[in-house]
Every structure is written in structure tokens, then in C-alpha cells.
Write an enzyme that holds these catalytic residues in place. Structure first.
Site, PDB file in Angstrom:
ATOM      1  N   SER A  35       5.420  -0.384   4.453  1.00 15.03           N
ATOM      2  CA  SER A  35       5.359  -0.261   2.990  1.00 15.03           C
ATOM      3  C   SER A  35       5.915   1.074   2.496  1.00 15.03           C
ATOM      4  CB  SER A  35       3.899  -0.420   2.536  1.00 15.03           C
ATOM      5  OG  SER A  35       3.040   0.357   3.359  1.00 15.03           O
TER       6      SER A  35
ATOM      7  N   HIS B  51       0.826  -1.209   0.000  1.00 16.68           N
ATOM      8  CA  HIS B  51       0.000   0.000   0.000  1.00 16.68           C
ATOM      9  C   HIS B  51       0.864   1.265   0.000  1.00 16.68           C
ATOM     10  CE1 HIS B  51      -3.369  -2.648   1.799  1.00 16.68           C
ATOM     11  NE2 HIS B  51      -3.495  -2.561   0.492  1.00 16.68           N
TER      12      HIS B  51
ATOM     13  N   SER C 113      -2.872   1.932   4.378  1.00 13.74           N
ATOM     14  CA  SER C 113      -1.877   1.041   4.976  1.00 13.74           C
ATOM     15  C   SER C 113      -2.209   0.815   6.448  1.00 13.74           C
ATOM     16  CB  SER C 113      -0.480   1.659   4.832  1.00 13.74           C
ATOM     17  OG  SER C 113       0.441   0.965   5.642  1.00 13.74           O
ATOM     18  N   SER C 114      -2.666  -0.379   6.751  1.00 15.57           N
ATOM     19  CA  SER C 114      -3.103  -0.696   8.116  1.00 15.57           C
ATOM     20  C   SER C 114      -1.968  -0.497   9.113  1.00 15.57           C
ATOM     21  CB  SER C 114      -3.599  -2.149   8.153  1.00 15.57           C
ATOM     22  OG  SER C 114      -3.700  -2.606   9.460  1.00 15.57           O
ATOM     23  N   ASN C 115      -0.795  -1.056   8.815  1.00 14.30           N
ATOM     24  CA  ASN C 115       0.300  -0.998   9.806  1.00 14.30           C
ATOM     25  C   ASN C 115       0.741   0.447  10.041  1.00 14.30           C
ATOM     26  OD1 ASN C 115       3.270  -0.596   8.626  1.00 14.30           O
ATOM     27  ND2 ASN C 115       2.014  -1.594   7.072  1.00 14.30           N
TER      28      ASN C 115
ATOM     29  N   HIS D 126      -0.350  -8.901   0.646  1.00 15.49           N
ATOM     30  CA  HIS D 126      -1.401  -9.059   1.668  1.00 15.49           C
ATOM     31  C   HIS D 126      -2.079 -10.413   1.637  1.00 15.49           C
ATOM     32  CE1 HIS D 126      -0.971  -4.969   0.017  1.00 15.49           C
ATOM     33  NE2 HIS D 126      -0.814  -4.669   1.287  1.00 15.49           N
TER      34      HIS D 126
ATOM     35  N   CYS E 220       2.982  -9.674  13.209  1.00 18.32           N
ATOM     36  CA  CYS E 220       4.335 -10.052  12.786  1.00 18.32           C
ATOM     37  C   CYS E 220       5.411  -9.236  13.500  1.00 18.32           C
ATOM     38  CB  CYS E 220       4.468  -9.904  11.272  1.00 18.32           C
ATOM     39  SG  CYS E 220       4.645  -8.188  10.777  1.00 18.32           S
TER      40      CYS E 220
ATOM     41  N   GLU F  36      -5.976  -8.292   3.486  1.00 21.77           N
ATOM     42  CA  GLU F  36      -5.423  -9.440   4.236  1.00 21.77           C
ATOM     43  C   GLU F  36      -6.551 -10.229   4.918  1.00 21.77           C
ATOM     44  OE1 GLU F  36      -2.016  -8.724   6.837  1.00 21.77           O
ATOM     45  OE2 GLU F  36      -2.650 -10.433   8.066  1.00 21.77           O
TER      46      GLU F  36
ATOM     47  N   CYS G 275       3.227 -12.370   1.723  1.00 23.84           N
ATOM     48  CA  CYS G 275       4.316 -12.471   2.699  1.00 23.84           C
ATOM     49  C   CYS G 275       4.250 -13.836   3.391  1.00 23.84           C
ATOM     50  CB  CYS G 275       4.183 -11.365   3.744  1.00 23.84           C
ATOM     51  SG  CYS G 275       5.411 -11.545   5.053  1.00 23.84           S
TER      52      CYS G 275
HETATM   53  O1  0CH Z   1      -0.443  -2.631   6.552  1.00 27.05           O
HETATM   54  P1  0CH Z   1      -1.181  -3.192   5.421  1.00 27.05           P
HETATM   55  O2  0CH Z   1      -1.601  -4.617   5.661  1.00 27.05           O
HETATM   56  O3  0CH Z   1      -2.379  -2.365   5.011  1.00 27.05           O
HETATM   57  O4  0CH Z   1      -0.246  -3.293   4.155  1.00 27.05           O
HETATM   58  P2  0CH Z   1       0.959  -2.425   3.605  1.00 27.05           P
HETATM   59  O5  0CH Z   1       0.866  -1.016   4.035  1.00 27.05           O
HETATM   60  O6  0CH Z   1       1.017  -2.692   2.153  1.00 27.05           O
HETATM   61  O7  0CH Z   1       2.248  -3.027   4.315  1.00 27.05           O
HETATM   62  C1  0CH Z   1       2.759  -4.255   3.995  1.00 27.05           C
HETATM   63  C2  0CH Z   1       2.114  -5.363   4.747  1.00 27.05           C
HETATM   64  C3  0CH Z   1       1.629  -6.405   3.814  1.00 27.05           C
HETATM   65  C4  0CH Z   1       0.958  -7.595   4.432  1.00 27.05           C
HETATM   66  O8  0CH Z   1       1.202  -7.813   5.774  1.00 27.05           O
HETATM   67 FE1  SF4 Z   2       5.087  -9.645   6.262  1.00 24.39          FE
HETATM   68 FE2  SF4 Z   2       4.763  -8.328   8.531  1.00 24.39          FE
HETATM   69 FE3  SF4 Z   2       5.800  -7.127   6.447  1.00 24.39          FE
HETATM   70 FE4  SF4 Z   2       3.234  -7.802   6.466  1.00 24.39          FE
HETATM   71  S1  SF4 Z   2       4.204  -6.312   7.765  1.00 24.39           S
HETATM   72  S2  SF4 Z   2       4.660  -8.045   4.775  1.00 24.39           S
HETATM   73  S3  SF4 Z   2       3.324  -9.734   7.601  1.00 24.39           S
HETATM   74  S4  SF4 Z   2       6.728  -8.871   7.548  1.00 24.39           S
END
Ligand code: 0CH
Ligand code: SF4
Length: 337
Positions: free
Chosen positions: A281, A51, A236-238, A87, A208, A139, A109
Site C-alpha cells: 500500500s 492502509h 498495514s499488515s503486509n 481489504h 497472495c 480483512e 481485491c
Molecule cells: O496489509 P494490509 O491488509 O493491512 O493492507 P494494506 O496495507 O492496505 O495493503 C493492501 C492490502 C489490501 C488487502 O489485501
Molecule cells: Fe490483493 Fe494481495 Fe494486494 Fe491484498 S496484497 S490487495 S490480496 S494483491
């Protein structure tokens, strides 16, 4: 006489570590870049590989074409590879790809795949699965889609845990999305465990290492920060969880920004300490762009807030291991260009 310049105000930037790309993101981007090298453009990518707009646009420039569903691939491009995003995808997606005679590369992942396996294990052992996560997130759609309809119930928050009416006469097992807030998830689990003391845990933690580490570093850097910026995208959730963590841990204000151009300079007010981190991300080049933007306006000194060293590295699939990357490709893959 030359006009005297007002000296810049001092600003301490607390730069979190770890921040930015995790091993799963690095691997997913690498898969698209390697596929473009090996098979040529276009390479289709189902959903944003991660994302982040900068990453997506960089890959588009190299010849990737982003789609949401496989039926968007025109018949004359059936031979082109299609990559599934980091995801993860429901089981129906690779099945559909096979039915359409497509060649797919799965960039899910490995830690998301591990959660899929844990959900499948609960199911195999006759348990109804409780998935802690956010409705509509890819996800969550992917994890729910590992199991038959009706065998997984989504739990979004403590209220959801308290209101839950799972099927009776069947054991329960839980898993979660990999990118949730560690603290919120602990609260949800506490509520679930209180109601369902016999509920089974997965054999391995679902949130994770990268999510946990980035939240820990933000927690350490947040107390006393006048402003906390998280580099990341609204979907982006994280990254969004890092914004919440920063405010909860004592930052006066926290904001998500995709680029330096999004910094609301007029609203920042007097600041002496800036916290800075990036979601899993978000490429490092944007972190640098943001530090540079502050350095133009303040007398910046950077202080590191490091809580862990990360050495994780997830290799790409065998089919792509024979492809060589140039230094420029490597820099894009690791987020430094
Ligand atoms: O945090 P999310 O899942 O929205 O995804 P992102 O921002 O693309 O970060 C990478 C995590 C991908 C899956 O865990
Ligand atoms: Fe993998 Fe965690 Fe990165 Fe998501 S945030 S892609 S689960 S290592």
C-alpha cells in the site's frame, strides 16, 4: 580559505523488487479516483481504501470522504457513491448499503474475494472453517463476516493452533489472511495439520502473490544489511510482515517508516548497506523520497534485489471503465506522484 567538506560515506542501497503497490491496491485507488471523476465529490470510502496516509490524504484532497461505518453518510448525501476498501467487508455491509438505498462500489481485491469464496466453499461442504489471521484486522472481519457466526474460528499463531478446540463431529477446512508471513503461516499450518490430519486445504493458496513476492525479495536483500527500511503504515499488515522478514533473514535492524521525515537519523549509527522495500500500500514516490534523503547524507549507490517480475492487473468494474484519467491521475494511481 573555504572550509573543506568531509567526503560523504559510501552507502549501498539494496532496493527490493517487487515492492510497493500491488494490482489490488492499484485497482482500489483507481476506483476512488474514477468514481470522483464520474460522479463528482464527495465520494465516501468505508475504511482507509488502503492502509496509507499519503494515499488517503491525496484522495481527501480530491474530494473523498473517509468513514468507518455507513451510518456516517448524512441523509442529504445518500445519492453519493460509497466505496468499500481493498481489504473486503462482511456480507452485512453491502446488505446494509442496499437497505439504506446507497450506491456502493466494492473495491475489495479480487484475491481477497477469492479467499471469501474458499471459506464459503468449506462451509457449503459442511466444514467448520479455521481462519489463520490477526484479530481485529479489517480483512479478517470481512472474511469471518462471509459466514454465519460460530462457523469460523480464528487461529492467530502456533500457540492458538495448539490450544484450539474446534467443534467435534464436523470436518475442518482452513483459509488465511492474504497478507501474512509465509513462514509463520507454514508453522501454524504444520501445527494444525499435526493435530487435525484430515483438515481440508482451500482449492487455492490464500496468501497472495504480492505478499509472497515482496517477502521473497526482502529475504534476498536482508543478509548483511546494516539497516532495513520498509515503507509502510503501522496498520498495514503486509508491511509489518516485511519488517519481521528482514530481521529474520539477517538484517541487523529493520524499521517501518511512513515518510523520510520519520527516519531516526540519530539512531542509525554506522551503516554501509541499507535494505529498502515498500509494502503493497506504499507509493513509490515515498521510496524515492527516502533514497533522496539518504543521498543528501551519504554517497549512495543503488543496487537492485529483484526476485520476480509482476504483470498482474485487475480491471475496475464495468461502471467505471468509460472514465478517462489524466496523466496526473494516472501518476497518483500508480504511486509515482
Ligand atoms: O496489509 P494490509 O491488509 O493491512 O493492507 P494494506 O496495507 O492496505 O495493503 C493492501 C492490502 C489490501 C488487502 O489485501
Ligand atoms: Fe490483493 Fe494481495 Fe494486494 Fe491484498 S496484497 S490487495 S490480496 S494483491
Amino acid at each position: 580559505m573555504a572550509a573543506q567538506q568531509t567526503p560523504k560515506k559510501k552507502l549501498t542501497v539494496r532496493l527490493c523488487g517487487p515492492r510497493g503497490f500491488c494490482a489490488g491496491v492499484d485497482r482500489a485507488i483507481q476506483i476512488v479516483v474514477l468514481a470522483l471523476k464520474k460522479y463528482g465529490a464527495p465520494v465516501y470510502v468505508r475504511h482507509e481504501i488502503v492502509h496509507n496516509r499519503y494515499v488517503v490524504e491525496g484522495l481527501q484532497e480530491r474530494g473523498a470522504v473517509f468513514i468507518e461505518e455507513l451510518d456516517e453518510i448524512p441523509p442529504e448525501h445518500r445519492e453519493c457513491p460509497v466505496v468499500f476498501s481493498a481489504h473486503g467487508v462482511p456480507k452485512s455491509v453491502p446488505a446494509d448499503a442496499v437497505a439504506r438505498n446507497l450506491f456502493y462500489l466494492d473495491a475489495t481485491c479480487p484475491l481477497v474475494s477469492k479467499v471469501h469464496k474458499q471459506a464459503m466453499r468449506h462451509h457449503r461442504l459442511g466444514r467448520h472453517v479455521l481462519l489463520i489471521g490477526h484479530e481485529g484486522h479489517p480483512e479478517v472481519i470481512g472474511t469471518m463476516g462471509q459466514l454465519p457466526e460460530g462457523t469460523v474460528t480464528l487461529v492467530e499463531n502456533v500457540e492458538g493452533a495448539l490450544a484450539l478446540t474446534p467443534p467435534t463431529g464436523v470436518e475442518l477446512g482452513f483459509v488465511s489472511q492474504t497478507t501474512l508471513s509465509v513462514e509463520d503461516t507454514a508453522d501454524i499450518l504444520k501445527a494444525l495439520e499435526h493435530r487435525f490430519p484430515q483438515m481440508h486445504a482451500p482449492a487455492a493458496e490464500s496468501i497472495c502473490y504480492a505478499t509472497t513476492n515482496r517477502q521473497e525479495a526482502v529475504k534476498m536483500a536482508a543478509p548483511g544489511a546494516d539497516l532495513f527500511l520498509i515503507v509502510g503504515a503501522p496498520n498495514s499488515s503486509n508491511s509489518r510482515r516485511l519488517v519481521e522478514v528482514a530481521e529474520r533473514a539477517g538484517a541487523k535492524h529493520s524499521l517501518l517508516v511512513q515518510r523520510a521525515s520519520e527516519i531516526p537519523w540519530g539512531e542509525i549509527g554506522e551503516i554501509g548497506v541499507l535494505g529498502l522495500s515498500a509494502g503493497a500500500s506504499a507509493p513509490e514516490i515515498i521510496v524515492n523520497e527516502i533514497i533522496d534523503a539518504f543521498a543528501e547524507r551519504y554517497d549512495v549507490s543503488v543496487e537492485l534485489a529483484v526476485t520476480a517480475e509482476e504483470t498482474e492487473n485487475f480491471p475496475v468494474m464495468r461502471a467505471l471503465r468509460d472514465v478517462e484519467l489524466t496523466n496526473a491521475d494516472m501518476a497518483f494511481v500508480n504511486g509515482s506522484a
